[in-house]
Design a protein around this motif. Structure first.
Motif, PDB file in Angstrom:
ATOM      1  N   TYR A 145       7.426  -7.352 -11.310  1.00 40.48           N
ATOM      2  CA  TYR A 145       6.563  -6.244 -10.919  1.00 40.48           C
ATOM      3  C   TYR A 145       5.745  -5.792 -12.120  1.00 40.48           C
ATOM      4  CZ  TYR A 145       9.837  -6.308  -7.055  1.00 40.48           C
ATOM      5  OH  TYR A 145      10.599  -6.715  -5.995  1.00 40.48           O
ATOM      6  N   THR A 176       3.027  -8.041  -7.483  1.00 41.18           N
ATOM      7  CA  THR A 176       4.340  -8.674  -7.427  1.00 41.18           C
ATOM      8  C   THR A 176       4.152 -10.172  -7.629  1.00 41.18           C
ATOM      9  OG1 THR A 176       5.084  -6.997  -5.850  1.00 41.18           O
ATOM     10  CG2 THR A 176       6.425  -8.989  -6.032  1.00 41.18           C
ATOM     11  N   ASP A 193       2.190  -3.399 -13.418  1.00 42.01           N
ATOM     12  CA  ASP A 193       1.091  -2.486 -13.110  1.00 42.01           C
ATOM     13  C   ASP A 193      -0.176  -3.040 -13.750  1.00 42.01           C
ATOM     14  OD1 ASP A 193       3.189  -0.978 -12.179  1.00 42.01           O
ATOM     15  OD2 ASP A 193       2.465   0.902 -13.028  1.00 42.01           O
ATOM     16  N   ASN A 218       5.965  -5.859   0.438  1.00 37.07           N
ATOM     17  CA  ASN A 218       5.231  -4.608   0.665  1.00 37.07           C
ATOM     18  C   ASN A 218       4.775  -4.430   2.114  1.00 37.07           C
ATOM     19  OD1 ASN A 218       5.334  -3.745  -2.070  1.00 37.07           O
ATOM     20  ND2 ASN A 218       3.745  -5.226  -2.554  1.00 37.07           N
ATOM     21  N   ILE A 266       9.493   0.493   5.205  1.00 41.59           N
ATOM     22  CA  ILE A 266       8.838   1.244   4.126  1.00 41.59           C
ATOM     23  C   ILE A 266       8.523   2.693   4.540  1.00 41.59           C
ATOM     24  CG2 ILE A 266       6.754   1.370   2.701  1.00 41.59           C
ATOM     25  CD1 ILE A 266       6.847  -1.710   2.494  1.00 41.59           C
ATOM     26  N   SER A 317       5.949   8.410  -8.694  1.00 40.59           N
ATOM     27  CA  SER A 317       4.867   7.433  -8.484  1.00 40.59           C
ATOM     28  C   SER A 317       5.302   6.035  -8.933  1.00 40.59           C
ATOM     29  CB  SER A 317       3.621   7.863  -9.272  1.00 40.59           C
ATOM     30  OG  SER A 317       3.840   7.684 -10.662  1.00 40.59           O
ATOM     31  N   ARG A 318       6.534   5.882  -9.394  1.00 40.68           N
ATOM     32  CA  ARG A 318       6.939   4.609 -10.003  1.00 40.68           C
ATOM     33  C   ARG A 318       8.297   4.154  -9.482  1.00 40.68           C
ATOM     34  NH1 ARG A 318       3.554   2.942 -13.179  1.00 40.68           N
ATOM     35  NH2 ARG A 318       2.028   4.280 -14.181  1.00 40.68           N
ATOM     36  N   ILE A 319       8.412   4.061  -8.190  1.00 40.52           N
ATOM     37  CA  ILE A 319       9.683   3.632  -7.599  1.00 40.52           C
ATOM     38  C   ILE A 319       9.524   2.200  -7.078  1.00 40.52           C
ATOM     39  CG2 ILE A 319      11.358   4.062  -5.758  1.00 40.52           C
ATOM     40  CD1 ILE A 319      10.532   7.046  -5.978  1.00 40.52           C
ATOM     41  N   ILE A 320      10.342   1.319  -7.615  1.00 41.25           N
ATOM     42  CA  ILE A 320      10.269  -0.089  -7.218  1.00 41.25           C
ATOM     43  C   ILE A 320      11.614  -0.484  -6.631  1.00 41.25           C
ATOM     44  CG2 ILE A 320      10.089  -2.444  -8.097  1.00 41.25           C
ATOM     45  CD1 ILE A 320       8.062  -1.367 -10.131  1.00 41.25           C
ATOM     46  N   ILE A 321      11.577  -1.032  -5.428  1.00 41.19           N
ATOM     47  CA  ILE A 321      12.808  -1.378  -4.710  1.00 41.19           C
ATOM     48  C   ILE A 321      12.811  -2.873  -4.433  1.00 41.19           C
ATOM     49  CG2 ILE A 321      14.143  -0.971  -2.604  1.00 41.19           C
ATOM     50  CD1 ILE A 321      12.270   1.716  -2.493  1.00 41.19           C
ATOM     51  N   GLU A 339       9.881   6.224   2.818  1.00 40.38           N
ATOM     52  CA  GLU A 339       8.952   7.201   2.230  1.00 40.38           C
ATOM     53  C   GLU A 339       9.047   8.562   2.916  1.00 40.38           C
ATOM     54  OE1 GLU A 339       5.796   3.831   0.602  1.00 40.38           O
ATOM     55  OE2 GLU A 339       5.245   5.059   2.334  1.00 40.38           O
ATOM     56  N   TRP A 384       2.940   0.253  11.524  1.00 39.37           N
ATOM     57  CA  TRP A 384       3.939  -0.608  10.908  1.00 39.37           C
ATOM     58  C   TRP A 384       4.673  -1.470  11.937  1.00 39.37           C
ATOM     59  CZ3 TRP A 384       4.580  -1.362   5.693  1.00 39.37           C
ATOM     60  CH2 TRP A 384       3.957  -0.446   4.849  1.00 39.37           C
ATOM     61  N   ALA A 401       1.554 -11.180  -4.705  1.00 41.56           N
ATOM     62  CA  ALA A 401       1.234 -10.148  -3.713  1.00 41.56           C
ATOM     63  C   ALA A 401       0.683  -8.943  -4.444  1.00 41.56           C
ATOM     64  CB  ALA A 401       2.481  -9.742  -2.941  1.00 41.56           C
ATOM     65  N   ARG A 443       5.248  -1.631 -18.716  1.00 36.28           N
ATOM     66  CA  ARG A 443       5.815  -1.422 -17.382  1.00 36.28           C
ATOM     67  C   ARG A 443       6.079  -2.758 -16.689  1.00 36.28           C
ATOM     68  NH1 ARG A 443       6.336   3.359 -16.354  1.00 36.28           N
ATOM     69  NH2 ARG A 443       5.140   4.988 -17.393  1.00 36.28           N
ATOM     70  N   ARG A 495       0.064  -2.239  -7.502  1.00 39.94           N
ATOM     71  CA  ARG A 495       1.034  -2.998  -8.293  1.00 39.94           C
ATOM     72  C   ARG A 495       1.041  -4.459  -7.848  1.00 39.94           C
ATOM     73  NH1 ARG A 495       5.325   0.734  -7.913  1.00 39.94           N
ATOM     74  NH2 ARG A 495       4.452   1.893  -9.661  1.00 39.94           N
ATOM     75  N   ARG A 507      -1.536  -0.198  -1.698  1.00 42.02           N
ATOM     76  CA  ARG A 507      -1.143   1.215  -1.705  1.00 42.02           C
ATOM     77  C   ARG A 507      -0.768   1.690  -3.105  1.00 42.02           C
ATOM     78  NH1 ARG A 507       3.002   3.023   2.000  1.00 42.02           N
ATOM     79  NH2 ARG A 507       4.287   1.784   0.639  1.00 42.02           N
ATOM     80  N   THR A 508      -0.240   0.796  -3.920  1.00 44.53           N
ATOM     81  CA  THR A 508       0.222   1.201  -5.251  1.00 44.53           C
ATOM     82  C   THR A 508      -0.553   0.538  -6.378  1.00 44.53           C
ATOM     83  OG1 THR A 508       1.793  -0.628  -5.374  1.00 44.53           O
ATOM     84  CG2 THR A 508       2.596   1.415  -4.388  1.00 44.53           C
ATOM     85  N   ASP A 551      -0.139  -4.996  -3.871  1.00 46.57           N
ATOM     86  CA  ASP A 551       0.056  -3.901  -2.932  1.00 46.57           C
ATOM     87  C   ASP A 551      -1.109  -2.937  -3.069  1.00 46.57           C
ATOM     88  OD1 ASP A 551       0.987  -2.068  -1.182  1.00 46.57           O
ATOM     89  OD2 ASP A 551       2.723  -1.461  -2.362  1.00 46.57           O
ATOM     90  N   ILE A 593       8.793  -5.121 -14.987  1.00 47.60           N
ATOM     91  CA  ILE A 593      10.136  -5.111 -14.422  1.00 47.60           C
ATOM     92  C   ILE A 593      10.412  -6.477 -13.801  1.00 47.60           C
ATOM     93  CG2 ILE A 593      11.587  -4.131 -12.602  1.00 47.60           C
ATOM     94  CD1 ILE A 593      10.164  -1.481 -13.130  1.00 47.60           C
ATOM     95  N   PRO A 640       3.692   6.230  -2.448  1.00 48.49           N
ATOM     96  CA  PRO A 640       4.145   4.960  -1.853  1.00 48.49           C
ATOM     97  C   PRO A 640       5.024   4.158  -2.815  1.00 48.49           C
ATOM     98  CG  PRO A 640       1.868   5.321  -1.314  1.00 48.49           C
ATOM     99  CD  PRO A 640       2.252   6.432  -2.251  1.00 48.49           C
ATOM    100  N   VAL A 641       6.017   3.508  -2.251  1.00 48.79           N
ATOM    101  CA  VAL A 641       6.934   2.704  -3.071  1.00 48.79           C
ATOM    102  C   VAL A 641       6.521   1.233  -3.022  1.00 48.79           C
ATOM    103  CG1 VAL A 641       8.884   4.265  -2.692  1.00 48.79           C
ATOM    104  CG2 VAL A 641       8.526   2.324  -1.135  1.00 48.79           C
ATOM    105  N   THR A 642       6.949   0.493  -4.040  1.00 50.41           N
ATOM    106  CA  THR A 642       6.847  -0.961  -4.013  1.00 50.41           C
ATOM    107  C   THR A 642       8.158  -1.482  -3.446  1.00 50.41           C
ATOM    108  OG1 THR A 642       5.278  -1.137  -5.821  1.00 50.41           O
ATOM    109  CG2 THR A 642       6.781  -2.999  -5.512  1.00 50.41           C
TER     110      THR A 642
END
Lengths: 344, 344, 344, 344
Positions: D245, D305, D247, C205, C210, C169-173, C214, C111, D296, D170, D303, D300-301, D298, D172, C226-228
Motif C-alpha cells: 500500500y 495497491t 500513498d 477496494n 466496505i 484518514s489512514r486506515i488500511i485493512i 465505514e 455496492w 489497483a 507511508r 492510494r 476514494r483514497t 482506489d 505498508i 474512506p478506508v483502503t
C-alpha cells in the motif's frame, strides 16, 4: 463429577478437555503432565485462553481417591506402569493408549516393542468398544479404549464376522488416516511440505493395531486368520476411512446385507448405516462420535466392500473414551456427545 | 514438428501444452477448441501469459495434412467421432480419452454409456502403455493413451501377472486419486469446502477404467477374472496411488519378487522399483513421468501388496501421451520428459 | 423456543442448524427453502442423517405468529423482500445477509447492485454487533447480523476509533478469508484445483462490506474517511484474519494500547485480547464464537498493527446470529455458544 | 560447466539441483553437505532416485579452482565464514542466505543476531536482483541472492519508488508466504496439523528481510523511511504474495501507472504486468521464475495497491540464483528457466 486427564498436552488430551468442558455432568477437570507440570494449559494451546487450567504433577494416591474418572492419554508404555498406581480407589481408569488392549501379553511385546502390563491389570481391563461390549464396560474398573483403526474396522466387520458370513481367511483392510493420528510431535512425516499434496503408505502389514483387530475377530469367529492390513496417510488433519474387502461364504443380496447391518446397529446411537448404493465420507463424521458405514456388493466377483468412517480423534479416541465414561458412570451413553458433525 | 492439441482448455490439454513448450523437437503448437475458438489461451489460463496462443476452430482436412501429431484431449464420446476425420493423412492421432481403448465395443457401451467408435477405428488403435506395448506403438497410426488408474495399476500388476504368479481370481485394487482427475469443471465434488479435510470413496466396482484393466490382464493371463476395484478421492490436486492385493500361487521371498520387478523394468526409463521394505509416495513422482513401485510380502498371509504411484496428469495422461509421441515419431523415448519430480 | 431458518441449505443455514440443535433453549427447528422444499435435509447434507428434518415452503403469515425467531440465511436481495412479510407478529427477524445493514439506501444500491429495502424496514433494523450495540439489540424487532469481514475489522478497530486515537484518514485493512465465505455454489474460484496451493486477492477496494465498515467507523469518529480494503482468499475452509494498519495521532506505549483493548472488552465474553507481543491465528477461534485480537506497535514508524481473527461461519455469521438471538430473547448471551475452539 | 551446491539437503539446495539438472549448459553438479557427507542424495530425497549423487565434504581449496559456480544454500551465519575460503579462484560464489546482502554490517548484526561477514567480503558482494542490478551482477565475483520477500516486494515497489512517485514515509507491506519458506526442519509451526486450515501472522515488523528492503528503497529514493512490514503463513507449500500500500504524491490514472510498470519491465523476461483491473494469484507463477504484478488505484483514497507474486523457492531463491548464474557466466538470462508455471 471430578475428572482427571493424564497426558493432557497431547491431541487425545486436548480433545478430551474440549469434550469434558461441554459435558453437563462434569464439574471439575484436572490436567496432569509429567513433563510440563506447572505450566498454564493456555501457554501450550493458545486456543484455550483460560487461566483456570494449570498442568499438575501426578499424585496417584490422591487422584485415585478424589477423581471419579482418570483418563490416561499417555504414549504406549506409560499406562502399563501408571494403571496399577491409579486403581483400587474410587476412580475408574480409561486408558487411550494401546497398553491394556491385548490379552496376549507376548503379542503386545512383539508388536509394541515394550514390556507388557502385568497379568493382573490385563485381566481387569475391559475392551471399550461399546457397540460390541457394552455390558462388560458398564461394570469395568479399567477400560482399554480401542485404537482408531480398530474402531472403524471392527464396527465395519462386526455384523458379517459375528454371523460367520465371511471367509475368515480372506480379509483385506485398506485403511486411510489424517495426520493427527501421528500425534503432536513435529517430525519429517508430519512436516506440512512433506504431507500437503502427498499421499503416503506406511507400516504395511506391520501396524500395532493388527493384533487388536484380530483379537476381536476371533471372538466373533474362531476360524479368523491373520488379516492383510495397510495404513495410508491422507493430507488432512482428522478422519479415518477403512475400506474392507471380504469374500462372502454364500450368496446374499446387497439389501439383505444392508438390513443385517441396520438391524445389528439399530440400538446403537453412534453407528449410522447408509442405504444400499450410498457411502459415507470422512467429513460426514467430522468432530462427532459417529461411525458411518456403507456397503457395496460386486455382483461380478461376489465380494463385499465395507466402508467405515470415523473421526480418529473422536470416535477413534477422545469421544469414544467419553462414551465409555458415560457407560461406566451409569449415565446416558450419549450425554455430552450429541454434536452434529462440523460441516463444512 | 507441428503439433495440434484438440480440447486444449481441459487439464489434459493445458498439461500437454506445458510439456510441448519445453520439448526440444516441437516447433509449433496449435490449440483447438470447439467451444472457445477465437479466445486467447491466456484469457482462460492466466498463468500462460502469452498472446501468441489463440484457440482455433477444428479444421480436420487441413489438420491431418499439416500436423505431425494430433492429440485429442477431449471428453469421452468425442474422439470416437473425430478420429475418423483426422486419420489417413500425415498426422498420427494420440487420444487421451477412453474412447479407443477397449477392443470390445459392447463393453465400451456398457461402461461408458456412449456409442462405441467404429470397428475399423478400434482395430487400428494401439493401446499406448509403452512399458508393455512399445513395438506396436512405434508403428501405430492411432494410439489410445491409457487411463490414469489403469496406468498405475497395470505397471504394478504386470510382472506378476505376466509370469502367472498370482491367483487371477483374487485381485483387489484399492486406488486413490487427487482431485484434478475429476477435470476442470466446477461441481459439488470438486468444491474446495467439500474436498478439503475430507476423504471420499466413489464408483465402487463401477469405474469405467475396470474393463481397460481387465483387457490387459487377460493378455498376460488368460485365466484372469474380474477384479475388485475401488476409487477414492484424496484432498490433493495431483497424484494416484494404486494399492494392489494379490494372492501368490506359490511361495516366493520378497527379494525374489523385487528382483523380478527390477528385471522386468530395467530398460524402462520411467519405472523405478524400490528396494524391499521401501514404498513410494505420490510426491516422489509429482510433475514427472515416473511410475514408482514398492512391494510388501506379508509372511503371515502369503499375500503380496503392490504399491504403484504416478502423477495422474503426467504419466496418467499428458506426459505418457508425449512418451507415445516420441515413440511414434522415432525420437528417444525420454525427449522432453527428463524432469526431476517437483519437491517440495 | 420455536425457531425457523429460511435458506437452510446454504452454509450459513446449515451452521445455524448445527448450533440450534445444541442450544438448550431451542425446542423446535423448522427449515425453509424456496427452491428445495419437500426434500429431506439429509439428502442435501449427508452428515445430518436425521429423517426428522424436511425442508418446508415459506408460509410467512403462519411463520410470523408461530416462530419466536426467524433467521434469514438468504442471498443478498431476498431479505429486503421477505422481511416485511415476516415482521409485525410474534417472531423477531435476524437477517444474515447484507440487505438490512446499511442505513444509507443509496449506498446499498451502489455496492450491492440491488434495490434497497424500504426505508421503514431499514429504520427498524438494528446492527447486530453485540460488543458495540448490545442495548439496541436487546429491544430490536429486526436485527441485521454483521458481515464476516466487518465483524473482525470493527471489533479490531473499535477501541482506537472510539477514543479517536487513530488518524481517521489512514486506515488500511488487509483481510484474508477461507473459501467457505464464497458459499456453497460450485464455481471456478471454489474449485479445489484452483484454490489448493494458491493464494488469491479479489475485489480490491470494491468489496460490498466496505460501506458497512465505514458506517460504523463514522459512529465512533465523525472524521472517519474512506478506508483502503483488500480481500484475499486463503486455501482453507474456515477463518478470517483482518490485519489492520493505523497511524496513531499521538504516541502511546504498546502496554497502554493492550490495556485499552482489554478494558474495552473486559465484559465481552467472546472477545479475547492477547498479551503484548502475542498474536492469534485463525485456528485459535475455529468453530467457536470468539474474536481474538493481537496488537503490534512499530517503534520505528509509530504505526499500530491490529490483528483480529474469527471463524467466518461462526462469529462471522451463524454463531453471532445466535448470540443476537440470545440477547433479543433475554437469555444469557453465551447460551449454547460456550464451545472451546476445535483443535487440531 | 561444473557447478557445486553447498547445503544441498535444504529446500533451496534440492530446488537448485532440480533446475541445474535441466539446464543445458551444466555438465556436472557436485553436492556438498557439512553434516551428511557420504550419504546418497536419494536417501534424503526419495524423489531423486539416482545413485550418481553422493553428498561430499567441503574441500574449499579444490572447489574454488574446479567449479565454475558455487551456490551456497546454507543457513544464515554460514556463508559469511565460507565465502572467503571459496573466492579468489576460478569459481564465482552465489549465496542464497542473507549473510551478504546488507552493506550495513551493524544492521546485519541487529536483525540477524549473528556476526557480520568481513567488510571486504561485503564490499565485493553484489545484490543479485537482476531486474534492477543487471550490469553489476554480470561482472560480480560474489552475488548475494535476494530474499524471497524482498524479491516480490522490490519488484513491486521499484517503478514508483525509482520515479519518486510515492510518499516514502507511508509504505505498508502485507506479505504472505507458503510454508516451505520456513525450511525443511520439522517444528511446531510446520507441523501439518498446526498449519492446515490455519492462517497465522508472525514476526510483525521484526522480519530480518526489512533492512534488505529498506536498503534498496534508499537507492531509489533517498527520502525513504522505515516500512511497516508484516508476514503471514499461508497453508500451502509454495508461493508468496506481497500486497503493498503506497500513498501517491500526486494524482495519476491507473492506466498511467500500469503503463509505467509495463515500460519499466518491458525488457525483463521474468516480470509480467497485468492489465488494469487484473491481479495475479500465486498459482500463476508456481514452479516458474516469474514475478507477476497487478495494480489497483482506489479513487476514494488516492492510494495505490500493488500486488506482486512469486514462487518463493524459485524466483524467491533457486531459479533467481540460476538467473544470476546465467548473467555472471555470460549466458542468455533465460537459459534453463523457460518453464511454464505448473497448473493445476
Amino acid at each position: 463429577m471430578e475428572i482427571g486427564i493424564v497426558g493432557a498436552t497431547g491431541y487425545g488430551g486436548v480433545e478430551l478437555f474440549r469434550l469434558l468442558n461441554g459435558h453437563p455432568e462434569v464439574k471439575t477437570i484436572k490436567l496432569y503432565s509429567s513433563t510440563q507440570s506447572g505450566e498454564f494449559f493456555q501457554e501450550i494451546y493458545s486456543h484455550v485462553n483460560n487461566e483456570e487450567y494449570v498442568l499438575q504433577e501426578l499424585a496417584p494416591e490422591q487422584m485415585k481417591e478424589q477423581l471419579d474418572i482418570i483418563f490416561l492419554a499417555t504414549p504406549a508404555g506409560v499406562s502399563s506402569e501408571l494403571t496399577p498406581q491409579l486403581t483400587g480407589g474410587k476412580g475408574k481408569v480409561i486408558d487411550l493408549s494401546g497398553d491394556l488392549r491385548l490379552k496376549d501379553r507376548e503379542a503386545y511385546t512383539n508388536w509394541y516393542k515394550n514390556e507388557a502390563a502385568t497379568e493382573e491389570i490385563i485381566e481387569q481391563s475391559v475392551y471399550g468398544l461399546p457397540e460390541w461390549n457394552k455390558e462388560e464396560i458398564q461394570s469395568a474398573e479399567i477400560i482399554a479404549n480401542p485404537g482408531c483403526y480398530p474402531t472403524a474396522t471392527l464396527i465395519g466387520l462386526g455384523p458379517v464376522l459375528n454371523k460367520q458370513l465371511a471367509d475368515p481367511s480372506r480379509i483385506i483392510i485398506d485403511a486411510k488416516s489424517g495426520v493427527s493420528g501421528a500425534g503432536k510431535k513435529a517430525s519429517p512425516v508430519t512436516h506440512f511440505a512433506n504431507t500437503q499434496e502427498n499421499f503416503r503408505i506406511y507400516k504395511v502389514n506391520q501396524h500395532q493395531h493388527i493384533p487388536e483387530i484380530e483379537q476381536q475377530l476371533l471372538r466373533w469367529d474362531a476360524d479368523a486368520e491373520p488379516v492383510t492390513f495397510s495404513t495410508h496417510l491422507v493430507p488432512m488433519t482428522r478422519g479415518i476411512m477403512s475400506t474392507i474387502y471380504v469374500d462372502l461364504k454364500a450368496s446374499h443380496s446387497l439389501d439383505e446385507l444392508v438390513d443385517l447391518y441396520q438391524q445389528t446397529y439399530q440400538d446403537e446411537p453412534f453407528v449410522r448405516v447408509r442405504k444400499a448404493g450410498e457411502f459415507p465420507c470422512t467429513r460426514d463424521v467430522y468432530a462427532s462420535n459417529y461411525c458411518d458405514i456403507g456397503l457395496a456388493l460386486d455382483e461380478r466377483t461376489g465380494r463385499l466392500t465395507i466402508v467405515a468412517v470415523i473421526d480418529n480423534l473422536m470416535k477413534g479416541a477422545a469421544s469414544q473414551a467419553v462414551q465409555n465414561m458415560n457407560l461406566v458412570l451409569g449415565l446416558n451413553e450419549t450425554t455430552g456427545l450429541t454434536h452434529i458433525s462440523l460441516y463444512p
